[in-house]
Motif scaffolding. Structure first.
Motif, PDB file in Angstrom:
ATOM      1  N   TRP A   1       4.311  70.160  54.206  1.00 32.13           N
ATOM      2  CA  TRP A   1       2.971  69.629  54.439  1.00 32.13           C
ATOM      3  C   TRP A   1       2.326  69.349  53.088  1.00 32.13           C
ATOM      4  CZ3 TRP A   1       0.452  67.146  57.832  1.00 32.13           C
ATOM      5  CH2 TRP A   1      -0.925  67.073  57.823  1.00 32.13           C
TER       6      TRP A   1
ATOM      7  N   PRO B   1      -3.805  68.135  51.414  1.00 30.80           N
ATOM      8  CA  PRO B   1      -4.631  69.292  51.057  1.00 30.80           C
ATOM      9  C   PRO B   1      -5.557  69.708  52.189  1.00 30.80           C
ATOM     10  CG  PRO B   1      -5.548  67.324  50.085  1.00 30.80           C
ATOM     11  CD  PRO B   1      -4.276  66.905  50.763  1.00 30.80           C
ATOM     12  N   THR B   2      -4.990  70.080  53.282  1.00 27.22           N
ATOM     13  CA  THR B   2      -5.739  70.664  54.382  1.00 27.22           C
ATOM     14  C   THR B   2      -4.810  71.660  55.054  1.00 27.22           C
ATOM     15  OG1 THR B   2      -7.096  70.194  56.334  1.00 27.22           O
ATOM     16  CG2 THR B   2      -5.054  68.958  56.115  1.00 27.22           C
ATOM     17  N   ASN B   3      -5.341  72.496  55.908  1.00 24.94           N
ATOM     18  CA  ASN B   3      -4.498  73.520  56.516  1.00 24.94           C
ATOM     19  C   ASN B   3      -3.810  72.987  57.769  1.00 24.94           C
ATOM     20  OD1 ASN B   3      -6.038  74.580  59.098  1.00 24.94           O
ATOM     21  ND2 ASN B   3      -7.587  74.193  57.519  1.00 24.94           N
ATOM     22  N   LEU B   4      -2.656  73.561  58.100  1.00 29.85           N
ATOM     23  CA  LEU B   4      -1.873  73.104  59.242  1.00 29.85           C
ATOM     24  C   LEU B   4      -2.627  73.274  60.554  1.00 29.85           C
ATOM     25  CD1 LEU B   4       1.698  74.365  58.344  1.00 29.85           C
ATOM     26  CD2 LEU B   4       1.074  72.014  58.879  1.00 29.85           C
TER      27      LEU B   4
ATOM     28  N   ARG C   1      -0.030  83.702  55.467  1.00 31.12           N
ATOM     29  CA  ARG C   1       0.977  82.837  54.855  1.00 31.12           C
ATOM     30  C   ARG C   1       2.392  83.393  55.036  1.00 31.12           C
ATOM     31  NH1 ARG C   1      -3.313  81.898  51.574  1.00 31.12           N
ATOM     32  NH2 ARG C   1      -3.622  79.758  50.844  1.00 31.12           N
TER      33      ARG C   1
ATOM     34  N   GLU D   1       4.822  82.079  52.470  1.00 28.89           N
ATOM     35  CA  GLU D   1       4.930  80.624  52.351  1.00 28.89           C
ATOM     36  C   GLU D   1       3.746  80.075  51.558  1.00 28.89           C
ATOM     37  OE1 GLU D   1       7.329  78.742  53.352  1.00 28.89           O
ATOM     38  OE2 GLU D   1       8.497  80.200  54.507  1.00 28.89           O
ATOM     39  N   PRO D   2       3.870  78.893  50.982  1.00 29.92           N
ATOM     40  CA  PRO D   2       2.744  78.311  50.251  1.00 29.92           C
ATOM     41  C   PRO D   2       1.604  77.872  51.159  1.00 29.92           C
ATOM     42  CG  PRO D   2       4.585  76.773  50.341  1.00 29.92           C
ATOM     43  CD  PRO D   2       5.095  78.077  50.855  1.00 29.92           C
ATOM     44  N   HIS D   3       1.877  77.711  52.465  1.00 29.33           N
ATOM     45  CA  HIS D   3       0.840  77.277  53.395  1.00 29.33           C
ATOM     46  C   HIS D   3       0.630  78.333  54.469  1.00 29.33           C
ATOM     47  CE1 HIS D   3       0.966  73.305  51.620  1.00 29.33           C
ATOM     48  NE2 HIS D   3       2.278  73.287  51.798  1.00 29.33           N
TER      49      HIS D   3
ATOM     50  N   ARG E   1       0.638  79.887  57.946  1.00 30.11           N
ATOM     51  CA  ARG E   1       1.600  79.539  58.994  1.00 30.11           C
ATOM     52  C   ARG E   1       1.441  80.338  60.277  1.00 30.11           C
ATOM     53  NH1 ARG E   1       7.549  81.198  57.144  1.00 30.11           N
ATOM     54  NH2 ARG E   1       7.946  80.720  59.330  1.00 30.11           N
TER      55      ARG E   1
ATOM     56  N   ALA F   1      -6.535  73.493  48.108  1.00 31.22           N
ATOM     57  CA  ALA F   1      -5.674  73.577  49.286  1.00 31.22           C
ATOM     58  C   ALA F   1      -5.431  75.030  49.628  1.00 31.22           C
ATOM     59  CB  ALA F   1      -4.341  72.879  49.011  1.00 31.22           C
TER      60      ALA F   1
END
Length: 342
Positions: free
Chosen positions: A161, A164-167, A195, A198-200, A202, A341
């Motif tokens: 992804w 620059p926004t969240n999933l 997270r 993870e970098p995002h 999840r 982000a």
């Protein structure tokens, strides 16, 4: 009846899969038509023009709008490009439908709304679960004040992804929006987000309290083993006298009614298909059309199903969830932006 003419900006895979195939465009030629499409990629444009019989194609959206003079423009672009394009089209006099999420964050959504107001134009967002036949049925049958509980589960494989926004805002917004569409405003959010290395972000879980008195629970994770396009979308709503237990499918085409499962009306429980066939009768599958709904709003024939002014609170709720917020939604200050982000 004068036709409402739509132009499209975007000719990628998602635009082709979800928007050029809108039932209204295919089944209501007396009401709406696709007059032009625009994309920077001439090869993609050529494929779209051939598959969907688009009469004119452009690589410059300003030229397209100036020459074709469409009544409205459908914008199907990644979040990073969407807000600037939406505002530019509004300033050129266009009414717009934008892909979800409507910008990278709540601030960008508000900027689109402010521009629409300043230009005296109408704006809607593509949150298509509102248009599923089974969802339209729930909207007619449920009263927010009688809803006791919502439950949603949205699970999908983790995918790269870059925006620059969240999933959660970008993707799971669909089922959160059903909470608000059916139950009204959210009063409180109590959320947890992780997270897990993870970098995002999840994984998301928590509770929402609706202003009308009901409670909603949500669970969402990006750990599904089937990859990006394998997903589970489960949605339940329980009220006094009417409830639904739905599987909205791994794909939007999983059911002609938008979902499978069962509906309990009074003391009778029926599968979704049987309920439509023997009890509901309406709407037929072809009634699920974002384009037709927007065209009728523009012509003053009906109120909108998915106006951006209605959907902006959904964006705020998703950001509160991704932030792990606890408290009254009115106290939450959206904090995701292009430079930070999650």
């Amino acid at each position: 009846m004068a036709k409402t003419r739509f132009a499209f900006i975007g000719a990628g895979n998602h635009a082709k899969a979800s928007h050029y195939r809108d039932p209204g465009l295919r089944h209501c030629p007396d009401e709406i038509e696709l007059c032009a499409a625009c994309d920077l990629d001439a090869e993609k444009l050529a494929l779209v023009a051939e598959e969907f019989a688009v009469p004119a194609v452009y690589t410059d959206f300003r030229e397209m709008i100036a020459r074709e003079k469409p009544d409205a423009t459908v914008i199907v672009l990644p979040p990073t490009l969407l807000a600037d394009m939406a505002c530019a089209c509004l300033e050129l006099g266009q009414h717009i439908i934008v892909e979800k999420p409507p910008g990278c964050n709540w601030t960008e959504t508000q900027r689109i709304l402010d521009t629409a107001a300043a230009c005296e134009r109408k704006a809607a967002a593509s949150l298509d679960r509102r248009f599923f036949p089974v969802t339209q049925l729930l909207k007619r049958k449920l009263e927010p004040g009688k809803i006791n509980h919502f439950s949603m589960s949205y699970n999908k494989g983790l995918f790269g992804w870059g925006a620059p926004t969240n999933l959660f805002t970008a993707d799971a917004i669909h089922l959160v929006d059903l909470f608000l569409h059916l139950g009204g405003k959210v009063e409180e959010v109590h959320a947890y987000a992780s997270r897990k290395g993870e970098p995002h972000l999840r994984s998301f879980s928590g509770v929402m309290k609706l202003a009308a008195g009901g409670v909603g629970t949500f669970n969402c994770h990006y750990s599904h083993p089937a990859g990006r396009h394998g997903r589970r979308q489960l949605f339940e709503v329980t009220s006094d006298g009417f409830s639904a237990y739905l599987d909205l499918g791994p794909t939007m085409a999983e059911s002609s009614y938008g979902g499978t499962g069962s509906i309990i009306d009074g003391t009778n429980e029926l599968p979704v298909e049987q309920y439509f066939a023997t009890v509901a009768g309406e709407p037929p599958p072809e009634a699920s059309s974002e384009m037709l709904d927007f065209a009728r709003w523009l012509r003053g024939e009906a109120p909108p199903t998915a106006s951006l002014a209605d959907i902006i609170e959904t964006v705020k709720v998703t950001e509160a969830i991704a932030a792990g917020f606890h408290g009254k939604l009115a106290d939450f200050e959206p904090c995701f932006d292009r430079t930070n982000a999650p």
